[in-house]
Design a protein around this motif. Structure first.
Motif, PDB file in Angstrom:
ATOM      1  N   GLU A 184     -15.574 -59.269  58.784  1.00  0.00           N
ATOM      2  CA  GLU A 184     -16.641 -60.194  59.182  1.00  0.00           C
ATOM      3  C   GLU A 184     -16.872 -61.279  58.138  1.00  0.00           C
ATOM      4  O   GLU A 184     -17.164 -62.424  58.484  1.00  0.00           O
ATOM      5  N   LEU A 185     -16.722 -60.943  56.868  1.00  0.00           N
ATOM      6  CA  LEU A 185     -16.808 -61.973  55.836  1.00  0.00           C
ATOM      7  C   LEU A 185     -15.682 -62.989  56.014  1.00  0.00           C
ATOM      8  O   LEU A 185     -15.897 -64.206  55.933  1.00  0.00           O
ATOM      9  N   GLU A 186     -14.478 -62.494  56.288  1.00  0.00           N
ATOM     10  CA  GLU A 186     -13.339 -63.382  56.516  1.00  0.00           C
ATOM     11  C   GLU A 186     -13.569 -64.230  57.767  1.00  0.00           C
ATOM     12  O   GLU A 186     -13.247 -65.424  57.787  1.00  0.00           O
ATOM     13  N   ASN A 187     -14.146 -63.620  58.820  1.00  0.00           N
ATOM     14  CA  ASN A 187     -14.437 -64.367  60.050  1.00  0.00           C
ATOM     15  C   ASN A 187     -15.371 -65.542  59.772  1.00  0.00           C
ATOM     16  O   ASN A 187     -15.172 -66.651  60.289  1.00  0.00           O
ATOM     17  N   HIS A 188     -16.394 -65.312  58.971  1.00  0.00           N
ATOM     18  CA  HIS A 188     -17.343 -66.381  58.657  1.00  0.00           C
ATOM     19  C   HIS A 188     -16.691 -67.472  57.796  1.00  0.00           C
ATOM     20  O   HIS A 188     -16.989 -68.659  57.967  1.00  0.00           O
TER      21      HIS A 188
END
Length: 196
Positions: free
Chosen positions: A53-57
């Motif tokens: 999710e950090l990578e997605n953001h």
């Protein structure tokens, strides 16, 4: 073209299965990919991996949050998502701390975001009718707007230096649904704010 992270924050209840929010997510995905945008979809009810999710953001140019309003806020499962993902992002993935410095420990709180240039769009579903907002004579909201009600969500995104696109809302979805009109308005809203 943009990278668009679509977050479906709906939490399933027997009286609210999530069909409307799910359909809006599907519509957004289809409309945006047809224009050449890249999309990723996260369904909060299915769980999440914090690092992903950090990578997605970080990947996203635009975050589209699709959520019902439950008891004047986002569902508890999305609040848990924020508590886990956004807290993990405090070390630089989403922000460098809270923006304050040793030289000015009382100034600039919330200005440490690292996602400058990333935009966000909040899309909401309400049981409340549209007429209950922006009218000082209405009992509950006392003249407040939808964005006034969602001010904490706006501040969460601002904490990461993200910029708002105009909020979208479907109203009165349980007692007086107008889904075909909602779908047409949503399509137009995306065309306006996330053009091809």
């Amino acid at each position: 073209m943009s990278n668009v992270l679509i977050i479906n924050a709906h939490h399933h209840y027997p009286f609210a299965e999530g069909k409307l929010n799910g359909t809006l997510v599907q519509m957004a995905d289809e409309l945006l990919t047809a224009k050449g945008h890249q999309t990723r979809i996260v369904e909060v009810d299915k769980g999440w991996d914090v690092d992903q999710e950090l990578e997605n953001h970080q990947w996203a140019d635009i975050v589209l949050l699709q959520t019902p309003v439950n008891w004047m806020g986002v569902p508890w499962t999305f609040k848990k998502y924020m508590d886990e993902v956004y807290t993990a992002g405090m070390g630089g993935a989403l922000c460098n701390g809270d923006g304050r410095t040793e030289e000015a420990p009382k100034a600039n709180y919330g200005s440490g975001g690292t996602l400058a240039g990333t935009k966000y769009l909040i899309s909401l579903t309400f049981n409340a009718p549209k007429e209950s907002f922006d009218d000082p004579n209405e009992y509950l909201f006392q003249g407040k707007s939808v964005d006034d009600l969602l001010f904490p969500m706006h501040m969460n995104f601002r904490f990461f230096a993200m910029e708002p696109l105009e909020t979208f809302a479907c109203y009165d979805v349980m007692k007086n649904p107008q889904v075909e009109d909602d779908f047409q308005r949503f399509s137009k809203h995306l065309d306006t704010h996330i053009p091809g």
